[in-house]
Design a protein around this motif. Structure first.
Motif, PDB file in Angstrom:
ATOM      1  N   ASP A  81       0.964  -1.286   0.073  1.00  0.00           N
ATOM      2  CA  ASP A  81       0.086  -0.056   0.025  1.00  0.00           C
ATOM      3  C   ASP A  81       0.797   1.246   0.068  1.00  0.00           C
ATOM      4  OD1 ASP A  81      -2.214  -1.586   0.144  1.00  0.00           O
ATOM      5  OD2 ASP A  81      -2.512  -1.682   2.050  1.00  0.00           O
ATOM      6  N   ALA A  82       2.076   1.214   0.376  1.00  0.00           N
ATOM      7  CA  ALA A  82       3.022   2.451   0.557  1.00  0.00           C
ATOM      8  C   ALA A  82       3.843   2.610  -0.645  1.00  0.00           C
ATOM      9  CB  ALA A  82       3.830   2.300   1.773  1.00  0.00           C
ATOM     10  N   ASP A  83       3.729   1.769  -1.587  1.00  0.00           N
ATOM     11  CA  ASP A  83       4.691   1.471  -2.918  1.00  0.00           C
ATOM     12  C   ASP A  83       3.760   1.884  -3.934  1.00  0.00           C
ATOM     13  OD1 ASP A  83       6.136   1.249  -4.908  1.00  0.00           O
ATOM     14  OD2 ASP A  83       6.216  -0.887  -4.729  1.00  0.00           O
ATOM     15  N   ASP A  84       3.946   3.244  -4.547  1.00  0.00           N
ATOM     16  CA  ASP A  84       3.082   3.735  -5.662  1.00  0.00           C
ATOM     17  C   ASP A  84       3.127   2.709  -6.899  1.00  0.00           C
ATOM     18  OD1 ASP A  84       2.112   5.814  -3.937  1.00  0.00           O
ATOM     19  OD2 ASP A  84       3.636   7.268  -4.872  1.00  0.00           O
ATOM     20  N   ALA A  85       4.181   2.345  -6.935  1.00  0.00           N
ATOM     21  CA  ALA A  85       4.349   1.265  -8.221  1.00  0.00           C
ATOM     22  C   ALA A  85       3.509  -0.082  -7.974  1.00  0.00           C
ATOM     23  CB  ALA A  85       5.913   0.906  -8.529  1.00  0.00           C
ATOM     24  N   GLY A  86       3.359  -0.174  -6.710  1.00  0.00           N
ATOM     25  CA  GLY A  86       2.608  -1.824  -6.537  1.00  0.00           C
ATOM     26  C   GLY A  86       3.335  -2.755  -6.871  1.00  0.00           C
ATOM     27  N   LEU A  87       4.651  -2.856  -6.553  1.00  0.00           N
ATOM     28  CA  LEU A  87       5.485  -3.661  -6.814  1.00  0.00           C
ATOM     29  C   LEU A  87       6.302  -4.318  -5.389  1.00  0.00           C
ATOM     30  CD1 LEU A  87       7.229  -2.451 -10.190  1.00  0.00           C
ATOM     31  CD2 LEU A  87       5.328  -4.505  -9.778  1.00  0.00           C
ATOM     32  N   THR A  88       5.609  -4.160  -4.208  1.00  0.00           N
ATOM     33  CA  THR A  88       6.320  -4.291  -2.960  1.00  0.00           C
ATOM     34  C   THR A  88       5.314  -5.615  -2.470  1.00  0.00           C
ATOM     35  OG1 THR A  88       7.519  -2.411  -2.660  1.00  0.00           O
ATOM     36  CG2 THR A  88       7.083  -3.618  -0.697  1.00  0.00           C
ATOM     37  N   GLY A  89       5.894  -6.682  -1.934  1.00  0.00           N
ATOM     38  CA  GLY A  89       4.985  -7.447  -1.158  1.00  0.00           C
ATOM     39  C   GLY A  89       5.184  -8.783  -1.700  1.00  0.00           C
ATOM     40  N   THR A  90       4.229  -9.798  -1.411  1.00  0.00           N
ATOM     41  CA  THR A  90       4.421 -11.284  -1.871  1.00  0.00           C
ATOM     42  C   THR A  90       3.489 -11.448  -3.058  1.00  0.00           C
ATOM     43  OG1 THR A  90       5.046 -12.045   0.513  1.00  0.00           O
ATOM     44  CG2 THR A  90       4.314 -13.581  -1.276  1.00  0.00           C
ATOM     45  N   LEU A  91       3.877 -12.115  -3.979  1.00  0.00           N
ATOM     46  CA  LEU A  91       3.278 -12.583  -5.109  1.00  0.00           C
ATOM     47  C   LEU A  91       3.233 -14.192  -5.149  1.00  0.00           C
ATOM     48  CD1 LEU A  91       1.657 -11.790  -7.551  1.00  0.00           C
ATOM     49  CD2 LEU A  91       3.724 -12.245  -8.984  1.00  0.00           C
ATOM     50  N   ARG A  92       2.112 -14.622  -4.988  1.00  0.00           N
ATOM     51  CA  ARG A  92       1.815 -16.149  -4.785  1.00  0.00           C
ATOM     52  C   ARG A  92       1.618 -16.695  -6.282  1.00  0.00           C
ATOM     53  NH1 ARG A  92      -3.069 -16.128  -0.691  1.00  0.00           N
ATOM     54  NH2 ARG A  92      -3.666 -14.660  -2.660  1.00  0.00           N
ATOM     55  N   GLY A 137      -8.819 -18.062  -4.268  1.00  0.00           N
ATOM     56  CA  GLY A 137      -7.998 -16.712  -3.851  1.00  0.00           C
ATOM     57  C   GLY A 137      -6.641 -17.159  -3.005  1.00  0.00           C
ATOM     58  N   GLU A 138      -6.416 -18.487  -3.268  1.00  0.00           N
ATOM     59  CA  GLU A 138      -5.214 -19.033  -2.425  1.00  0.00           C
ATOM     60  C   GLU A 138      -3.736 -18.799  -3.042  1.00  0.00           C
ATOM     61  OE1 GLU A 138      -6.191 -23.060  -1.542  1.00  0.00           O
ATOM     62  OE2 GLU A 138      -7.644 -22.840  -0.667  1.00  0.00           O
ATOM     63  N   ILE A 139      -4.035 -18.482  -4.359  1.00  0.00           N
ATOM     64  CA  ILE A 139      -2.914 -17.888  -4.997  1.00  0.00           C
ATOM     65  C   ILE A 139      -3.001 -16.692  -5.833  1.00  0.00           C
ATOM     66  CG2 ILE A 139      -1.545 -20.072  -4.960  1.00  0.00           C
ATOM     67  CD1 ILE A 139      -2.417 -20.930  -7.794  1.00  0.00           C
ATOM     68  N   ASP A 140      -2.234 -15.784  -6.411  1.00  0.00           N
ATOM     69  CA  ASP A 140      -2.721 -14.866  -7.257  1.00  0.00           C
ATOM     70  C   ASP A 140      -2.389 -15.262  -8.853  1.00  0.00           C
ATOM     71  OD1 ASP A 140      -2.603 -12.821  -5.164  1.00  0.00           O
ATOM     72  OD2 ASP A 140      -0.312 -13.601  -4.875  1.00  0.00           O
TER      73      ASP A 140
END
Length: 289
Positions: A81-92, A137-140
């Motif tokens: 949420d704090a990353d404007d590019a939306g590229l922070t966090g886990t991608l399953r 919704g268990e994986i992206d």
């Protein structure tokens, strides 16, 4: 309530045992058990029923499980949420076995280089199980064999590659595909698997009934068995097959340009996703053919 405890609970339910959940989370089994017990004391009822090494959700646990999953998911999304590019966090990312060793490694290298804040989490599985996990919704995202039915409008599909059906046999064996399928033990790519249907359709269309040795839904194992001279097989020509079956004949069963018996490998993603930029980057990173 510590969301990590809920994450451990979800891991136990998904894996079916405390030991497996502990391995997945990088914890000891005792630590996971303590987390579950803390949740049970806080909520005032049992969450798991244990039988031997297995652990199953109680009825009360099943009732709260959807909300627990949502909480765990929301916590995982906070960093992005704090990353404007939306590229922070886990991608399953779910992937079938041939994608794990074929197209996915190069994609992961590109992802980690271009988006250092993105943490891929890889979930192996069969095409059918990954499809169900994506719907739940268990994986992206899921890299799998294209389903043999029309997709719901809630999913987007990107065709990554088309893998032609080939005959696998030791080089020393003589004869065309029909001859070898009639005279050699046949290692069958399980026809109940989505990827195994083209091979069975080819046999049916050609009126061939090989002497069945065994059914396998593991293409890497099939390739190694053929290379060892155990039998012959029909398999899709996936990226990485040549490494496993370097001493084998790999002959297409169709003329060049035909694809009646090929399987398509697709990237499935939700039409509405919480990770749109990550999924876009993933689709661009996966090598296609």
């Amino acid at each position: 309530m510590d969301s990590r405890y809920l994450k451990s609970l979800v891991a136990v339910i998904d894996s079916g045992s405390i030991a497996d959940a502990a391995r997945a989370e990088g914890l000891t089994a005792a630590a996971v058990s303590q987390r579950i017990q803390a949740l049970e004391r806080m909520l005032g009822f049992a969450l798991l029923s244990r039988a031997g090494h297995a652990a199953k959700a109680t009825d009360a646990c099943l009732a709260l499980l959807p909300r627990a999953r949502r909480i765990v998911r929301e916590v995982a999304l906070l960093a992005g949420d704090a990353d404007d590019a939306g590229l922070t966090g886990t991608l399953r990312i779910g992937a079938i076995s041939t994608a794990l060793t074929g197209m996915l490694p190069a994609a992961l290298r590109m992802l980690t280089q271009q988006a250092p804040g993105l943490r891929p989490s890889i979930i192996p599985g069969t095409s059918r199980s990954l499809y169900q996990a994506l719907l739940a919704g268990e994986i992206d995202a899921a890299i799998l064999v294209a389903p043999p039915f029309e997709l719901p409008k809630t999913l987007n599909a990107l065709t990554l590659r088309r893998e032609e059906l080939v005959l696998l046999a030791q080089r020393k064996l003589r004869g065309d595909a029909a001859t070898l399928l009639r005279t050699q033990p046949y290692i069958r790519y399980d026809p109940s698997a989505w990827g195994g249907r083209p091979a069975q359709r080819y046999l049916d269309d050609q009126g061939l009934q090989p002497a069945l040795l065994c059914d396998l839904d593991a293409l890497e194992t099939i390739a190694m068995l053929v290379a060892d001279g155990v039998g012959v097989s029909l398999a899709p020509r996936w990226s990485g097959l040549e490494k496993l079956a370097s001493g084998c004949r790999m002959e297409p069963v169709e003329p060049e340009g035909h694809a009646l018996y090929a399987r398509d490998i697709v990237l499935l993603t939700p039409a509405l996703s919480e990770r749109p930029n990550m999924l876009k980057m993933l689709s661009q990173a996966i090598p296609s053919a």
